[in-house]
Scaffold this motif. Sequence first.
Motif, PDB file in Angstrom:
ATOM      1  N   LYS A   8       1.111  -0.986  -0.125  1.00 24.07           N
ATOM      2  CA  LYS A   8      -0.304   0.192   0.214  1.00 24.07           C
ATOM      3  C   LYS A   8       0.588   1.181   0.843  1.00 24.07           C
ATOM      4  CE  LYS A   8      -4.074  -2.046   1.790  1.00 24.07           C
ATOM      5  NZ  LYS A   8      -4.732  -2.116   0.798  1.00 24.07           N
ATOM      6  N   THR A 104      -5.323   6.662   3.706  1.00 24.97           N
ATOM      7  CA  THR A 104      -4.908   6.409   2.078  1.00 24.97           C
ATOM      8  C   THR A 104      -5.272   6.028   1.260  1.00 24.97           C
ATOM      9  OG1 THR A 104      -3.450   4.432   2.678  1.00 24.97           O
ATOM     10  CG2 THR A 104      -3.060   6.534   3.899  1.00 24.97           C
ATOM     11  N   SER A 106      -4.105   3.181  -2.164  1.00 22.77           N
ATOM     12  CA  SER A 106      -2.904   2.268  -1.610  1.00 22.77           C
ATOM     13  C   SER A 106      -2.860   1.547  -2.411  1.00 22.77           C
ATOM     14  CB  SER A 106      -3.881   1.420  -0.812  1.00 22.77           C
ATOM     15  OG  SER A 106      -4.640   0.257  -1.294  1.00 22.77           O
ATOM     16  N   LYS A 124      -3.371   3.027  10.081  1.00 19.39           N
ATOM     17  CA  LYS A 124      -3.378   4.014  10.851  1.00 19.39           C
ATOM     18  C   LYS A 124      -2.898   4.327  11.989  1.00 19.39           C
ATOM     19  CE  LYS A 124      -7.439   6.128   8.178  1.00 19.39           C
ATOM     20  NZ  LYS A 124      -8.003   5.774   8.083  1.00 19.39           N
ATOM     21  N   HIS A 168      -1.196   5.050   6.383  1.00 17.71           N
ATOM     22  CA  HIS A 168      -0.738   4.338   6.338  1.00 17.71           C
ATOM     23  C   HIS A 168       1.507   4.081   6.857  1.00 17.71           C
ATOM     24  CE1 HIS A 168      -3.133   2.045   3.518  1.00 17.71           C
ATOM     25  NE2 HIS A 168      -4.142   2.052   4.903  1.00 17.71           N
ATOM     26  N   LYS A 237     -12.909  11.661   0.027  1.00 20.88           N
ATOM     27  CA  LYS A 237     -12.409  10.717  -0.607  1.00 20.88           C
ATOM     28  C   LYS A 237     -13.455  10.063  -1.663  1.00 20.88           C
ATOM     29  CE  LYS A 237     -10.579   6.586   0.986  1.00 20.88           C
ATOM     30  NZ  LYS A 237     -10.339   5.612   1.500  1.00 20.88           N
ATOM     31  N   ARG A 258     -10.384  -9.970   9.304  1.00 18.19           N
ATOM     32  CA  ARG A 258      -9.164  -9.537  10.497  1.00 18.19           C
ATOM     33  C   ARG A 258     -10.458  -8.884  11.642  1.00 18.19           C
ATOM     34  NH1 ARG A 258      -6.802  -5.217   5.035  1.00 18.19           N
ATOM     35  NH2 ARG A 258      -6.634  -4.214   7.983  1.00 18.19           N
ATOM     36  N   LYS A 264     -12.348  -1.781  14.501  1.00 20.47           N
ATOM     37  CA  LYS A 264     -13.537  -0.709  14.000  1.00 20.47           C
ATOM     38  C   LYS A 264     -14.457  -0.406  13.886  1.00 20.47           C
ATOM     39  CE  LYS A 264     -10.147  -0.094  10.686  1.00 20.47           C
ATOM     40  NZ  LYS A 264      -8.908   1.265   8.771  1.00 20.47           N
ATOM     41  N   LYS A 285     -12.557  -7.764   4.655  1.00 24.78           N
ATOM     42  CA  LYS A 285     -12.126  -5.719   3.946  1.00 24.78           C
ATOM     43  C   LYS A 285     -13.418  -5.070   2.987  1.00 24.78           C
ATOM     44  CE  LYS A 285      -9.042  -2.124   2.454  1.00 24.78           C
ATOM     45  NZ  LYS A 285      -7.514  -2.415   2.163  1.00 24.78           N
ATOM     46  N   TYR A 288     -16.232  -4.762   5.349  1.00 21.47           N
ATOM     47  CA  TYR A 288     -15.610  -3.603   6.113  1.00 21.47           C
ATOM     48  C   TYR A 288     -15.888  -2.167   5.635  1.00 21.47           C
ATOM     49  CZ  TYR A 288     -13.919   0.144   8.966  1.00 21.47           C
ATOM     50  OH  TYR A 288     -12.866   0.711   9.492  1.00 21.47           O
ATOM     51  N   ARG A 292     -18.979   1.294   5.954  1.00 19.67           N
ATOM     52  CA  ARG A 292     -17.831   2.393   5.886  1.00 19.67           C
ATOM     53  C   ARG A 292     -18.957   3.291   4.819  1.00 19.67           C
ATOM     54  NH1 ARG A 292     -15.205   6.143   7.095  1.00 19.67           N
ATOM     55  NH2 ARG A 292     -13.489   5.890   6.695  1.00 19.67           N
ATOM     56  N   LYS A 320     -16.837   9.072  10.267  1.00 16.22           N
ATOM     57  CA  LYS A 320     -17.249   8.315   9.721  1.00 16.22           C
ATOM     58  C   LYS A 320     -18.961   7.908   9.692  1.00 16.22           C
ATOM     59  CE  LYS A 320     -13.432   4.913  10.706  1.00 16.22           C
ATOM     60  NZ  LYS A 320     -13.112   5.696  11.755  1.00 16.22           N
ATOM     61  N   LYS A 392      -5.544   2.995  -6.365  1.00 11.43           N
ATOM     62  CA  LYS A 392      -6.158   1.589  -6.578  1.00 11.43           C
ATOM     63  C   LYS A 392      -6.953   2.340  -7.623  1.00 11.43           C
ATOM     64  CE  LYS A 392      -8.257  -0.694  -2.604  1.00 11.43           C
ATOM     65  NZ  LYS A 392      -8.724  -0.664  -1.623  1.00 11.43           N
TER      66      LYS A 392
END
Length: 456
Positions: A8, A104, A106, A124, A168, A237, A258, A264, A285, A288, A292, A320, A392
Amino acid sequence: MPKECRRKTSKDFGLSGINEGSRLERRSAGNSSQICDELLQKAAQIAPTSATAVPTVMDVRRVPQVTITPEGGGCSREMRQEDWDDAVDSTLRRKLSNSSISSTGSSAVESEDDLLSDNESRSKGIITLEHLADTGESKPWWKLKTIVQWPFRATQRRKLNWVQLAGHKGNFKAADEGTILKKFSENEMQCFEKLRGDVLLPFVPGYHGVVEKEGESFLHMTDLLANFDLPNVMDCKMGVRTYLEEELVRARERPKPREDLYKKMVEVDSEGPTPQEHSQRGVTKPRYMQWRETMSSTNTLGFRIEGIKKCDGTCRTDFKKTRSKQDVIQVFNDFVGGNINIITSYLSRLTEIRQALKMSEFFKQHEVIGSSLLFIHDHTGNAQVWIIDFGKTTALPEGQMLNHDIPWQEGNREDGYLWGLENLIHTLESVINNGTSEQTCCSFEENSQAMEADGQ
Ligand code: I3P
């Protein structure tokens, strides 16, 4: 692909004066000096002249810009000016404060294992920023452990810039005046190479090639904050989706719950995880990331606020659950301190960006995921927006193109970037109209129809 190419990367800002004397730089491209000259000219054209001509040398080793990184992901952490002042005369002279602001980008990863294998370096948190010494390769890098105190006197501090609001850990190093080094990502490098000849070039950070240091590769980029005096910075973002389709496929084939993501999630909403996720204390992932997206304005508006760092040193990443247009308006209002002129400047820049995106060949041919718009302004009225983070951003197969304003369905790779930008523009217009804009954020369909009617 070497491992480091798959790892990343994190946020980048950069566009101001660059130091031609950079000793460490090794160009990746064959016609490097020509490219370098072009970049220098372009950077000079874009960068406001006043702030870059004579860099302020503050110390023999020079002071790197501050990296602002959240401690513990989305937790908000407020750091006031007094806190920083208290630390001025501490013995911790060279330790820089890092608070937070955004996540960030990645690089594209090849398997979800990669997402897990180096978690510590990508989570983070407080990060270490190393400084490029002024004289000679032989001089060791100046290692700056990042802690909570700001080490410089107020007069000195005024001359500093913040480099980055990043996630990151360890992805950035300070470089020569006005530039930064970002951990190498094959994906991002390819984007910068392609952007050289694209209409988006004036809106992305200056890219000055690949640099190798201590066995690691970095992208050498211009520091976007260098031309600002005590900047206020916001990271948004963009898009309706923040993960690659391939990540989804991998998670389906080989689900890897994870625990860090589970934690989180629970921190924000204890009822977020399903009973099964609770019992395994883990979420995948994409799960998650999707969560988000639905908690924030990503799904509803096609963009979300990741973090804000204000000139007074305060820093927030607790967005968030900032989801409604009204919430976003409030955050923007607070960010600019009610200064409508700043919003007007931002709007005009966003309009230019929208125009450039619609003309851009690069944009048509890429799925743009995890990329942000970085808003920067200061008390002088200087206000800019930059497109950052291409870790990405992935090229489509030859001949395929995206609209960027139609709904995503798995397989179509649409990212909703333009739809989000349209909504962002409407939102800022509402800030100007005191939240009472006639113009409401529109659905994908309405947006597409409006664009068709406009002949766009
Ligand atoms: C992070 C955020 C990042 C993502 C990171 C997430 O969540 O979505 O964009 O990195 O994944 O943990 P949050 O903002 O809630 O902290 P990428 O964009 O690089 O995928 P990671 O933990 O795998 O690094």
